[in-house]
Each structure stands twice: as C-alpha cells, then as structure tokens.
Design an enzyme around this catalytic site. Structure first.
Site, short mmCIF file in Angstrom:
data_model
loop_
_atom_site.label_atom_id
_atom_site.label_comp_id
_atom_site.label_asym_id
_atom_site.label_seq_id
_atom_site.Cartn_x
_atom_site.Cartn_y
_atom_site.Cartn_z
N ARG A 1 -59.89 12.82 -15.86
CA ARG A 1 -59.93 13.40 -17.27
C ARG A 1 -61.17 12.56 -18.18
O ARG A 1 -61.58 13.00 -19.14
CB ARG A 1 -58.37 12.77 -18.17
N LYS B 1 -60.80 13.54 -24.82
CA LYS B 1 -60.55 12.18 -25.24
C LYS B 1 -61.83 11.50 -26.12
O LYS B 1 -62.51 10.59 -25.18
CB LYS B 1 -60.04 11.12 -24.40
N GLU C 1 -49.08 16.04 -32.67
CA GLU C 1 -49.11 14.88 -31.80
C GLU C 1 -48.83 13.40 -32.47
O GLU C 1 -49.32 13.16 -33.67
CB GLU C 1 -50.12 14.67 -30.81
N1 PPE Z 1 -52.37 11.37 -28.01
C1 PPE Z 1 -53.22 11.29 -28.24
C2 PPE Z 1 -54.18 11.32 -29.71
C3 PPE Z 1 -53.56 9.88 -27.38
O1 PPE Z 1 -54.48 9.34 -27.77
C4 PPE Z 1 -52.93 9.51 -26.19
C5 PPE Z 1 -53.26 7.88 -25.85
C6 PPE Z 1 -51.91 10.64 -26.16
C7 PPE Z 1 -51.25 11.28 -26.43
C8 PPE Z 1 -51.18 10.32 -24.30
O2 PPE Z 1 -51.99 10.99 -23.35
P1 PPE Z 1 -51.39 9.62 -21.65
O3 PPE Z 1 -51.93 8.18 -21.94
O4 PPE Z 1 -53.05 10.69 -20.58
O5 PPE Z 1 -50.26 10.09 -21.71
N2 PPE Z 1 -53.57 7.11 -26.26
C9 PPE Z 1 -54.23 6.07 -25.98
C10 PPE Z 1 -55.37 4.86 -26.87
C11 PPE Z 1 -54.46 4.89 -27.73
C12 PPE Z 1 -54.69 3.56 -28.41
O6 PPE Z 1 -54.33 3.22 -29.38
O7 PPE Z 1 -56.54 3.15 -27.94
C13 PPE Z 1 -53.54 5.71 -24.36
O8 PPE Z 1 -52.39 5.66 -24.92
O9 PPE Z 1 -53.95 4.57 -23.56
#
Ligand code: PPE
Length: 305
Positions: free
Chosen positions: A61, A160, A194
């Site tokens: 990703r 991301k 989200e």
């Molecule tokens: N949406 C967003 C906006 C997001 O930042 C995350 C992860 C997700 C969904 C979930 O994605 P996944 O981790 O692949 O299930 N956010 C990352 C960063 C958080 C931070 O504060 O820095 C994380 O959970 O690592």
C-alpha cells in the site's frame, strides 16, 4: 496523540542509524508541501516469535500510495518487508508499532516535487492503546465533524499521504476540544466516510455494514481483515454508503485501524449506542486471537520476526 518511546535504531535508505541521527534537512520538500506517504503497522507478541500483521500488504500500500502521487518508492514491498523485520530485530522489540515513511527530501523547492529525491525511513516503537486505556474495553464517544472528508478528486483518501492528515488533524482537534474521543468525517456528498485515523462499521439487526472505497476512504487493512473475519464467522457484511442517522440508530458501532485495532463506539453525537455489543466483542476477540498468532487458519496474515 501519544508521546514517542525512543528505541535504539531507525532504518533510513537501507541503513540502520542510531535513533538520534535519523534526521532530515529543514528544507526537505515534504516538510513544506506534504509530499510524503506513510504506513502504520503493528507487531504483536505471541506464544512463539513476534508476528507482524499483514506486513507485506502494508508495504505494498505504501508503494501504491507513492505511485498514485507520482513518487516512485525506491524499494519494493518485499525489500521494505525485510527492512521492517530487520529493524524490529535490531531493536529487540516483542511488540511495537511500525511507521514506514517515504518522502521527498532535500534538493529542490517549489510545488513540483519531481526533482526532489525520495527518502525512506522505517521507525518502530512501543505504542499501546490508541484512543486511551479504557477505549478497547468500554468504547469511545465520537462526534460528526464540522470538517468534511477531503474530496476524492482533491486529496484522495485512498492515498495515505501526510498531506491528508491535516484534514484528519482538524477534525480530531475539534472533536477532542469538545470532549469527544474522536471525530467521524462525512464526505463531500454528506455520506459517512471514516474517523480521523480509523475506518468505521455499524451493526444493525445482525448485518454488518461499512462505507465503500468509492466514498473516499482509506482501504484499511484492518477493515479488510474484519470483513473477511466476519464473513468467515457467517455474518453478512455490506459495503455501502451510509447516512449519519444510520450511526445514530445502529445497534453497534465500531472503529477499525492498525493503531485503533477494533475500538467500540458507545455514543455518536450524544446518541447512546451503549456498551460494546455482542458482535463487536466477538469480532474484537477473534481479531486479537488472529493477530496474536492463536488461529492457524490465518497464519498467512502474519510475518514472524
Ligand atoms: N482511515 C484512516 C484515515 C487512517 O488513518 C487509518 C489508519 C485507517 C483508516 C485504517 O487503516 P488500517 O490501519 O490499514 O486498518 N491510521 C493509521 C495512522 C494513525 C495515526 O494516528 O498515525 C494507523 O492506524 O496506523
């Protein structure tokens, strides 16, 4: 949200550097223009060697995020996977958060980033519960943000990118300032997108639903895992657009994310959802069992350190 716990080494451009030496120039392009992509990954302690959850897919990703913003990450997902495992071993951690970041470094200034080099780092450190100690057990309160999710044709949620997190930060600052644990953003069409750092799910009459990727969200690997786990347990899971009122009237609501893991939501805009419900608790327990290496059928999601 949390102070960083320092460890010994950070991987940068192929080498392990002492923590304090992993620095960058103040004129690095990313610092000025947000030209960076990153990942968040977790390594769990298990009964045998530590296990990283869906590591290669996170690294893929990262590479894909780079490709979408015309920034070629100079390492393959396989090379980054090995590098992350090497960094965990060097720091002798049993359990940690892993933060790879690919960014436009020092060497060019101005909006067009293409002349700036691409630097890559992988940092690891211990990181506990994302939304506070009680969050995983008792759930959290959330509010719909007055900030909208950045538009899919402006700063796509699928990428991301560091730049995107200015939007997340605005929403989170507002929610926390008003006494909530986290914000939920609606997209430009007013549909649920989200959390500032999590995907969101509801349960209504036994059916599990979560917004579709086309509503401008990050394709969370925890989201994908929970969809698969729930289907394997026999639940019906829908990916469909969702109105904010569906959160208010849901039987259960929860967040998923690497940092947040599976965090129940106990109220939305002061509408009580209640303590974590049975399906939330079942999925949460199953998720932790899988991540902690206790379910052989899902061992393919784990990279052993
Ligand atoms: N949406 C967003 C906006 C997001 O930042 C995350 C992860 C997700 C969904 C979930 O994605 P996944 O981790 O692949 O299930 N956010 C990352 C960063 C958080 C931070 O504060 O820095 C994380 O959970 O690592």
């Amino acid at each position: 949200m949390a102070a960083i716990t320092e460890v010994d080494y950070i991987w940068k451009n192929g080498k392990l550097l002492p923590w304090a030496e992993a620095t960058t120039h103040v004129l690095a392009h990313a610092l000025h223009y947000g030209t960076a992509v990153f990942e968040g990954i977790r390594c769990y302690k298990t009964d045998s060697s530590p296990a990283v959850f869906r590591l290669r897919e996170h690294m893929q990703r990262l590479v894909d995020s780079g490709r979408m913003i015309m920034m070629e990450v100079p390492y393959s997902a396989d090379e980054l996977t090995e590098a992350a495992l090497q960094t965990i071993r060097a720091n002798q951690l049993e359990e940690c958060y892993i933060r790879p970041l690919a960014y436009r470094g020092y060497g060019a200034i101005g909006v067009n980033p293409t002349a700036a080099p691409v630097d890559v780092i992988i940092a690891v450190w211990p990181w506990g519960d994302y939304l506070g100690d009680a969050a995983i057990k008792e759930g959290v309160s959330v509010a719909i943000s007055s900030w909208r999710q950045r538009s899919i044709n402006a700063l796509p949620g699928a990428v991301k990118s560091s730049a995107s997190y200015l939007n997340s930060g605005l929403a989170n600052i507002e929610a926390v300032g008003h006494g909530y644990a986290e914000a939920v953003l609606l997209n430009e069409n007013g549909m649920v997108a989200e959390g500032s750092g999590e995907n969101i799910f509801i349960v209504k009459r036994g059916v599990i639903s979560t917004p579709p990727l086309s509503d401008g969200i990050l394709e969370g690997l925890t989201r994908d895992s929970i969809i698969q786990i729930a289907r394997d347990l026999g639940y019906q899971v829908q990916e469909r657009s969702m109105a904010r009122t569906e959160l208010y009237s849901a039987d259960e609501v929860f967040f998923t994310g690497t940092a947040a893991e599976l965090t129940p939501i106990n109220s939305v805009d002061k509408r009580q959802i209640g303590p974590p419900g049975p399906i939330t608790l079942e999925l949460q327990a199953r998720f932790f069992d899988i991540a902690k290496g206790r379910v052989p059928e899902y061992e393919h999601w784990l990279d052993r350190v």
